[in-house]
Design an enzyme around this catalytic site. Structure first.
Site, PDB file in Angstrom:
ATOM      1  N   SER A   1       0.920  -1.174   0.095  1.00 42.57           N
ATOM      2  CA  SER A   1       0.040  -0.112   0.115  1.00 42.57           C
ATOM      3  C   SER A   1       0.919   1.108   0.033  1.00 42.57           C
ATOM      4  O   SER A   1       1.884   1.336   0.864  1.00 42.57           O
ATOM      5  CB  SER A   1      -1.138   0.020   1.344  1.00 42.57           C
ATOM      6  OG  SER A   1      -0.488   0.954   2.033  1.00 42.57           O
ATOM      7  N   LYS A   2       0.497   2.220  -0.742  1.00 45.34           N
ATOM      8  CA  LYS A   2       1.274   3.545  -0.930  1.00 45.34           C
ATOM      9  C   LYS A   2       1.200   4.226   0.484  1.00 45.34           C
ATOM     10  O   LYS A   2       2.125   4.815   0.688  1.00 45.34           O
ATOM     11  CB  LYS A   2       0.346   4.216  -1.975  1.00 45.34           C
ATOM     12  CG  LYS A   2       0.916   5.663  -2.372  1.00 45.34           C
ATOM     13  CD  LYS A   2       0.244   6.186  -3.393  1.00 45.34           C
ATOM     14  CE  LYS A   2       0.432   7.700  -3.615  1.00 45.34           C
ATOM     15  NZ  LYS A   2      -0.250   8.381  -4.710  1.00 45.34           N
ATOM     16  N   ARG A   3       0.100   4.062   1.266  1.00 49.97           N
ATOM     17  CA  ARG A   3       0.220   4.771   2.506  1.00 49.97           C
ATOM     18  C   ARG A   3       0.794   3.920   3.442  1.00 49.97           C
ATOM     19  O   ARG A   3       1.817   4.862   4.202  1.00 49.97           O
ATOM     20  CB  ARG A   3      -1.262   4.747   2.825  1.00 49.97           C
ATOM     21  CG  ARG A   3      -1.467   6.072   3.971  1.00 49.97           C
ATOM     22  CD  ARG A   3      -3.226   6.102   4.032  1.00 49.97           C
ATOM     23  NE  ARG A   3      -3.835   4.694   3.965  1.00 49.97           N
ATOM     24  CZ  ARG A   3      -3.852   4.132   5.040  1.00 49.97           C
ATOM     25  NH1 ARG A   3      -3.517   4.509   6.156  1.00 49.97           N
ATOM     26  NH2 ARG A   3      -4.759   2.869   5.140  1.00 49.97           N
ATOM     27  N   LYS A   4       0.967   2.750   3.640  1.00 53.38           N
ATOM     28  CA  LYS A   4       1.766   2.079   4.564  1.00 53.38           C
ATOM     29  C   LYS A   4       3.223   1.643   4.244  1.00 53.38           C
ATOM     30  O   LYS A   4       4.016   1.522   5.115  1.00 53.38           O
ATOM     31  CB  LYS A   4       0.843   0.753   4.976  1.00 53.38           C
ATOM     32  CG  LYS A   4      -0.421   1.229   5.676  1.00 53.38           C
ATOM     33  CD  LYS A   4      -0.884  -0.227   6.321  1.00 53.38           C
ATOM     34  CE  LYS A   4      -2.411  -0.167   6.235  1.00 53.38           C
ATOM     35  NZ  LYS A   4      -2.970  -1.332   6.104  1.00 53.38           N
TER      36      LYS A   4
ATOM     37  N   LEU B   1       6.891   0.602  -1.648  1.00 53.01           N
ATOM     38  CA  LEU B   1       6.181   0.288  -2.853  1.00 53.01           C
ATOM     39  C   LEU B   1       6.858   1.557  -3.892  1.00 53.01           C
ATOM     40  O   LEU B   1       6.683   1.377  -4.919  1.00 53.01           O
ATOM     41  CB  LEU B   1       4.939   0.743  -2.606  1.00 53.01           C
ATOM     42  CG  LEU B   1       3.752   0.690  -3.733  1.00 53.01           C
ATOM     43  CD1 LEU B   1       3.795  -0.799  -4.379  1.00 53.01           C
ATOM     44  CD2 LEU B   1       2.336   0.969  -3.433  1.00 53.01           C
TER      45      LEU B   1
END
Ligand code: GLU
Length: 549
Positions: free
Chosen positions: A295-298, A302
């Site tokens: 995930s981009k957020r976590k 990435l």
């Protein structure tokens, strides 16, 4: 209804050319049979991620192993997401990993016949085909407001029906001629929708290049083709662009699989032959025992920048992705350790069907191996390149001394022809690993396991007799001498026989020297480190450690 008149009212542009003309402008490509035309089609958001590289690698391999073409198209229809410099950054990032485009946006190539490669610059062609579909009764204007659409959605959710604009819910599908012209006269904004002829109770089989035969339901959604500002949706632009850019194989993430029925219907409505599709599985990571999508957020890992910044060896990242792309790659590599990874016979059909587990530790291992195969000179160039982009001013000053660093790397890596050590995992860590060879970066926190008298005794005695001209065995004889004088066993075997007779073995005495010179109890050969540092600096380190205990 006079559809020609309606099309002219909805799309009044007077600069459009005929749909047939586009077939001439963008003719079939002159390529050998079996040559694949693939593309990477990112939005210019400035965020290029591992999934893009994974996909790009599959695209690049599919094109270049078949004598085809790999091009870059920029899907910039959503201006809100556009970031300046994003296209250059995509090209630069992929180039760092050895992936090059043959054609496309910002690529200087004599192959650029199929542009423009920015969707924003292709408005005319999308409008031409929207007009054609209206004329054929396959598309219509929809005047529904956001509120009306929300009300339709709410009613559908309440009845637990599929949400969307379809069938009886498609209010504007059956507007009369009068109603349409009234709305137009009132200046109401409108979108152009596909008049779907599909039926969701009908299923058919579709062959995906990766997933194999899949069962697909027909589309019945009257999806938007052109938004109210005249900009196409992804679906419409995809069908038109991949047709006229003559893509043969669309490799894209499996999140698009659910839109496939829409695309199948669109290609058929437009009268275009479909490309083949390969829907790639998502990159997953293991998180506390569960598998989940990166995930981009976590997950900072990435982002592709993460790998450049940390200084993973670029070929290692590519090889690691190859192991995820084709499970046979690893075995092939073991059998052909010296071959160029590009010699591997990549096959789209052998790509994994479900979630590929991304494992940073495995990548680190591959990066260590790749770096260990460089010559010290090559490794110097790699680390220096990293310092130029990401290092500190001090790192850059250190790396100005090529001969000195190559000497250090010969020690750290093992010289050419000798068995190689794998201590360098990535550039950032490698640069830090050799920091202690520079006085202005050497700030040790000594952790001696012996008392001050013993430490001072060992260091003081050794400083007296150290001679950089000594070879390894003469050097070690002196360590033994000092060790014995301070109560250590000069031979490990003696120590083992009667540990209580000594305060430790010669190895423990050597550790005191090692900590004083390098700041750590682990290091490559200490005799060589001292000879690289030279007499003066070596002795200065012994003395300053004596002063610190
Ligand atoms: N612009 C789309 C994306 O970034 C492209 C998908 C495709 O490859 O067709 O997801």
């Amino acid at each position: 209804m006079d559809l020609k008149k309606l099309a002219a009212a909805l799309i009044p542009d007077d600069d459009l050319i005929s749909p047939e003309k586009y077939e001439e402008i963008y003719p079939a490509r002159l390529l050998e049979k079996g040559a694949e035309v693939t593309r990477l089609a990112p939005s210019p958001t400035g965020f290029i991620h591992l999934g893009n590289l994974y996909s790009a690698l599959a695209d690049e391999r599919a094109a270049h192993t078949t004598g085809g073409v790999f091009y870059l198209r920029i899907e910039d229809t959503d201006l809100k997401r556009k970031v300046d410099g994003a296209v250059e950054s995509v090209i630069r990032s992929l180039k760092y990993f050895g992936i090059k485009f043959d054609e496309g946006a910002e690529i200087s190539s004599k192959l650029n016949y199929y542009g423009p490669y920015y969707q924003r610059q292709r408005a005319k062609i999308y409008r031409t085909f929207a007009k054609k579909l209206i004329e054929e009764g396959k598309a219509y204007p929809c005047f529904c407001t956001e509120e009306e659409l929300a009300a339709i959605r709410a009613a559908q959710s309440e009845k637990k029906l599929t949400t969307g604009y379809y069938g009886a819910f498609a209010k504007c599908r059956n507007l009369t001629e009068e109603q349409i012209y009234e709305n137009l006269a009132a200046g109401k904004p409108y979108v152009i929708r596909l008049r779907s002829s599909g039926d969701i109770s009908r299923r058919f089989t579709f062959r995906d290049e990766i997933k194999g035969e899949i069962s697909v339901t027909e589309n019945d959604q009257d999806i938007v083709l052109l938004k109210s500002d005249g900009i196409p949706t992804y679906h419409f632009a995809h069908a038109i662009d991949d047709h006229f850019m003559r893509t043969t194989l669309v490799i894209r993430g499996e999140e698009w699989l659910s839109s496939l029925p829409v695309h199948i219907e669109l290609f058929s409505a437009l009268g275009f032959r479909m490309p083949r599709y390969a829907h790639t599985c998502s990159l997953m990571k293991s998180d506390g025992g569960n598998k989940r999508k990166l995930s981009k957020r976590k997950d900072p890992e990435l982002s592709l920048d993460y790998y450049r910044r940390a200084g993973y060896y670029p070929v290692a990242v590519v090889k690691y992705l190859m192991t995820l792309l084709n499970s046979g790659f690893e075995e092939w590599e073991l059998k052909n350790p010296l071959a160029d990874w590009r010699d591997f016979k990549f096959k789209v059909s052998k790509m994994g069907k479900s979630g590929a587990l991304f494992d940073l530790d495995k990548l680190s291992d591959i990066s260590r191996t790749e770096i260990s195969m460089l010559s010290p000179g090559e490794c110097y160039a790699f680390l220096k390149g990293w310092t130029e982009e990401f290092g500190t001013e001090k790192d850059r000053q250190h790396f100005a001394s090529e001969a000195y660093i190559v000497k250090i790397l010969e020690l750290v890596m093992g010289a050419d022809g000798k068995k190689r050590r794998k201590d360098i995992e990535r550039a950032e860590q490698g640069v830090r690993l050799i920091d202690y060879f520079f006085d202005d970066s050497f700030s040790p926190v000594y952790s001696f396991r012996y008392g001050a008298d013993t430490v001072k005794g060992v260091l003081g005695r050794f400083a007296e007799i150290y001679d950089p001209a000594d070879d390894n065995s003469a050097w070690f004889a002196k360590v033994k001498e000092v060790a014995a004088a301070e109560g250590f066993a000069a031979e490990t075997s003696e120590y083992r026989k009667d540990p209580s007779a000594y305060i430790g073995s010669v190895a423990d005495a050597a550790e005191i020297l090692r900590i004083a010179v390098t700041g750590s109890a682990n290091s490559p050969d200490l005799c060589t480190i001292m000879s690289i540092l030279g007499k003066e600096r070596s002795i200065a380190r012994l003395k300053s450690a004596m002063g610190a205990v």
